[in-house]
Design a protein around this motif. Structure first.
Motif, PDB file in Angstrom:
ATOM      1  N   ILE A 135     -39.579   0.750 143.682  1.00 23.03           N
ATOM      2  CA  ILE A 135     -38.690  -0.359 143.324  1.00 23.03           C
ATOM      3  C   ILE A 135     -39.018  -1.534 144.229  1.00 23.03           C
ATOM      4  N   SER A 136     -39.111  -2.732 143.656  1.00 22.39           N
ATOM      5  CA  SER A 136     -39.394  -3.917 144.470  1.00 22.39           C
ATOM      6  C   SER A 136     -38.419  -5.021 144.113  1.00 22.39           C
ATOM      7  N   ASP A 137     -38.500  -6.136 144.874  1.00 27.62           N
ATOM      8  CA  ASP A 137     -37.558  -7.233 144.642  1.00 27.62           C
ATOM      9  C   ASP A 137     -37.961  -8.090 143.438  1.00 27.62           C
ATOM     10  N   CYS A 138     -39.062  -7.715 142.781  1.00 21.43           N
ATOM     11  CA  CYS A 138     -39.428  -8.326 141.482  1.00 21.43           C
ATOM     12  C   CYS A 138     -39.914  -9.758 141.565  1.00 21.43           C
ATOM     13  N   LEU A 139     -40.202 -10.257 142.734  1.00 19.54           N
ATOM     14  CA  LEU A 139     -40.744 -11.604 142.828  1.00 19.54           C
ATOM     15  C   LEU A 139     -42.243 -11.546 142.549  1.00 19.54           C
ATOM     16  N   ASP A 140     -42.868 -12.730 142.402  1.00 21.74           N
ATOM     17  CA  ASP A 140     -44.296 -12.756 142.110  1.00 21.74           C
ATOM     18  C   ASP A 140     -45.103 -12.072 143.210  1.00 21.74           C
ATOM     19  N   GLN A 141     -44.627 -12.237 144.429  1.00 22.36           N
ATOM     20  CA  GLN A 141     -45.268 -11.571 145.562  1.00 22.36           C
ATOM     21  C   GLN A 141     -44.195 -10.767 146.294  1.00 22.36           C
ATOM     22  N   PRO A 142     -44.000  -9.526 145.901  1.00 19.09           N
ATOM     23  CA  PRO A 142     -42.890  -8.729 146.450  1.00 19.09           C
ATOM     24  C   PRO A 142     -42.938  -8.629 147.968  1.00 19.09           C
ATOM     25  N   LYS A 143     -41.792  -8.871 148.587  1.00 20.20           N
ATOM     26  CA  LYS A 143     -41.687  -8.721 150.029  1.00 20.20           C
ATOM     27  C   LYS A 143     -41.082  -7.368 150.382  1.00 20.20           C
ATOM     28  N   TRP A 144     -40.117  -6.954 149.563  1.00 18.04           N
ATOM     29  CA  TRP A 144     -39.352  -5.757 149.883  1.00 18.04           C
ATOM     30  C   TRP A 144     -39.605  -4.697 148.811  1.00 18.04           C
ATOM     31  N   THR A 145     -40.083  -3.544 149.260  1.00 19.17           N
ATOM     32  CA  THR A 145     -40.376  -2.433 148.355  1.00 19.17           C
ATOM     33  C   THR A 145     -39.802  -1.150 148.938  1.00 19.17           C
ATOM     34  N   LEU A 146     -39.317  -0.295 148.044  1.00 19.99           N
ATOM     35  CA  LEU A 146     -38.691   0.947 148.468  1.00 19.99           C
ATOM     36  C   LEU A 146     -39.041   2.042 147.463  1.00 19.99           C
ATOM     37  N   CYS A 147     -39.232   3.264 147.935  1.00 23.45           N
ATOM     38  CA  CYS A 147     -39.455   4.397 147.035  1.00 23.45           C
ATOM     39  C   CYS A 147     -38.223   5.302 147.061  1.00 23.45           C
ATOM     40  N   LEU A 148     -37.695   5.573 145.889  1.00 23.66           N
ATOM     41  CA  LEU A 148     -36.569   6.489 145.737  1.00 23.66           C
ATOM     42  C   LEU A 148     -37.110   7.812 145.209  1.00 23.66           C
ATOM     43  N   GLN A 149     -36.936   8.883 145.983  1.00 21.65           N
ATOM     44  CA  GLN A 149     -37.342  10.208 145.514  1.00 21.65           C
ATOM     45  C   GLN A 149     -36.094  11.011 145.201  1.00 21.65           C
ATOM     46  N   VAL A 150     -36.063  11.646 144.032  1.00 23.16           N
ATOM     47  CA  VAL A 150     -34.887  12.423 143.633  1.00 23.16           C
ATOM     48  C   VAL A 150     -35.295  13.819 143.182  1.00 23.16           C
ATOM     49  N   ILE A 151     -34.429  14.765 143.462  1.00 22.66           N
ATOM     50  CA  ILE A 151     -34.530  16.123 142.927  1.00 22.66           C
ATOM     51  C   ILE A 151     -33.281  16.339 142.073  1.00 22.66           C
ATOM     52  N   LEU A 152     -33.474  16.726 140.825  1.00 23.41           N
ATOM     53  CA  LEU A 152     -32.344  16.933 139.928  1.00 23.41           C
ATOM     54  C   LEU A 152     -31.973  18.417 139.920  1.00 23.41           C
ATOM     55  N   PRO A 153     -30.827  18.773 140.499  1.00 26.39           N
ATOM     56  CA  PRO A 153     -30.426  20.188 140.549  1.00 26.39           C
ATOM     57  C   PRO A 153     -30.002  20.680 139.161  1.00 26.39           C
ATOM     58  N   PRO A 154     -29.882  21.998 138.974  1.00 28.67           N
ATOM     59  CA  PRO A 154     -29.528  22.551 137.657  1.00 28.67           C
ATOM     60  C   PRO A 154     -28.208  22.006 137.100  1.00 28.67           C
ATOM     61  N   GLY A 155     -27.275  21.653 137.982  1.00 36.51           N
ATOM     62  CA  GLY A 155     -25.969  21.183 137.518  1.00 36.51           C
ATOM     63  C   GLY A 155     -25.893  19.697 137.213  1.00 36.51           C
ATOM     64  N   TYR A 156     -27.013  18.968 137.391  1.00 38.39           N
ATOM     65  CA  TYR A 156     -27.004  17.529 137.099  1.00 38.39           C
ATOM     66  C   TYR A 156     -27.117  17.322 135.590  1.00 38.39           C
ATOM     67  N   PRO A 157     -26.371  16.349 134.999  1.00 38.65           N
ATOM     68  CA  PRO A 157     -25.439  15.418 135.656  1.00 38.65           C
ATOM     69  C   PRO A 157     -23.983  15.868 135.638  1.00 38.65           C
ATOM     70  N   THR A 158     -23.686  17.015 134.985  1.00 35.28           N
ATOM     71  CA  THR A 158     -22.276  17.357 134.759  1.00 35.28           C
ATOM     72  C   THR A 158     -21.523  17.726 136.029  1.00 35.28           C
ATOM     73  N   SER A 159     -22.203  18.457 136.948  1.00 30.59           N
ATOM     74  CA  SER A 159     -21.442  18.955 138.092  1.00 30.59           C
ATOM     75  C   SER A 159     -22.108  18.764 139.449  1.00 30.59           C
ATOM     76  N   GLU A 160     -23.368  18.351 139.461  1.00 32.93           N
ATOM     77  CA  GLU A 160     -24.063  18.172 140.744  1.00 32.93           C
ATOM     78  C   GLU A 160     -24.745  16.807 140.789  1.00 32.93           C
ATOM     79  N   PRO A 161     -24.684  16.125 141.945  1.00 36.79           N
ATOM     80  CA  PRO A 161     -25.400  14.846 142.083  1.00 36.79           C
ATOM     81  C   PRO A 161     -26.881  15.085 142.353  1.00 36.79           C
ATOM     82  N   PRO A 162     -27.717  14.086 142.110  1.00 32.62           N
ATOM     83  CA  PRO A 162     -29.128  14.213 142.493  1.00 32.62           C
ATOM     84  C   PRO A 162     -29.249  14.318 144.015  1.00 32.62           C
ATOM     85  N   ILE A 163     -30.252  15.070 144.462  1.00 33.09           N
ATOM     86  CA  ILE A 163     -30.603  15.078 145.885  1.00 33.09           C
ATOM     87  C   ILE A 163     -31.646  13.975 146.054  1.00 33.09           C
ATOM     88  N   TYR A 164     -31.403  13.046 146.978  1.00 34.44           N
ATOM     89  CA  TYR A 164     -32.286  11.883 147.021  1.00 34.44           C
ATOM     90  C   TYR A 164     -32.742  11.567 148.440  1.00 34.44           C
TER      91      TYR A 164
END
Length: 279
Positions: A29-58
């Motif tokens: 994910i970046s700030d979407c400018l022509d020359q991104p300054k800020w970038t971040l990676c979001l890593q998620v693990i989706l447990p068996p109970g997602y989305p009804t009963s468990e949140p993603p592990i991130y």
């Protein structure tokens, strides 16, 4: 499965499958400018109970993200989860992170002490589409350059119909068609008009989904049709829900070429739909 396919279609090369069996995914994910300054990676693990009963592990990965900044962002993500219990939330998380990055880019915060997180950042700079630039609350009808008339005649008018660029894979061809609609009658009229085209009428499948926002009840009138392509209509509708589309009908025609595509057919259907919504 529907959410993952939709996110893969929306974010393209920024979306990465780390481990399909363990349901581990990563998105840049970046700030979407022509020359991104800020970038971040979001890593998620989706447990068996997602989305009804468990949140993603991130995990939030960025060299500049630490201390109070990390805690503030983590609290924001957990607040989104609590406000949307039982619902798919990855799209909301990604756009919240993007919003934070854009705020940092527009503020006086100095740039992070890294020139690039990876060489891939340059490759994706040209991948602009409206979700990068518009808040989720923005009325998607403005993006389609269509303003709904409140007069009675609108129900009688045939809306304008757009046709997307076809996608061909192993002799199967997919093409999306889109029309702005505000009543079920208009949905019917558009479908009738499309079927007047002999090529569209001869398609193996004409999958469609629509979402109409009812102002008085503040609810959506929505429906979908597989037309023989099992589960395709529901997946198409799910994509439109994630994109928060209002007052739009999308039809995807598929001409079968004799070679089974397996799950790839759903990817092509979603990509066709996303492309025409963006355009």
């Amino acid at each position: 499965v529907d959410e993952i396919e939709a996110l893969s279609s929306i974010y393209g090369e920024d979306w990465c499958v780390v481990d399909e069996d363990e349901k581990i995914y990563c998105i840049k994910i970046s700030d979407c400018l022509d020359q991104p300054k800020w970038t971040l990676c979001l890593q998620v693990i989706l447990p068996p109970g997602y989305p009804t009963s468990e949140p993603p592990i991130y995990q939030l990965n960025a060299p500049w993200l630490r201390g109070q900044d990390y805690m503030d962002l983590a609290n924001s993500l957990e607040e989104i989860y609590v406000q949307n219990l039982g619902e798919s939330i990855l799209y909301l998380w990604v756009e919240k992170i993007r919003e934070v990055l854009i705020e940092k880019a527009q503020s006086s915060d100095p740039e992070p002490d890294i020139k690039k997180t990876s060489e891939e950042v340059d490759e994706d700079d040209g991948d602009d589409f409206f979700l990068d630039d518009q808040p989720i609350q923005e009325d998607p009808i403005k993006m389609l350059n269509y303003i709904t008339s409140e007069s009675q005649e609108v129900d009688e008018e045939l809306p304008s119909i757009c046709h997307g660029n076809p996608i061909t894979d192993r002799r199967s061809t997919f093409q999306a068609h889109l029309a702005p609609v505000v009543t079920p009658r208009q949905v019917k009229r558009v479908l009738e008009k499309l079927y007047e085209n002999k090529k569209i009428a001869s398609a193996t499948h004409n999958i469609y989904a629509y979402r109409i926002y009812c102002e008085d009840k503040q609810t959506f009138l929505q429906d979908c049709e597989d037309d023989g392509e099992t589960a395709a209509g529901g997946r198409l509708l799910h994509l439109m829900q994630i994109l928060n589309v209002h007052n739009v009908l999308v039809v995807v025609s598929r001409w079968y070429g004799g070679i089974l595509l397996g799950p790839d057919r759903f990817k092509h259907i979603n990509n066709c739909a996303r492309n025409i919504l963006v355009e």
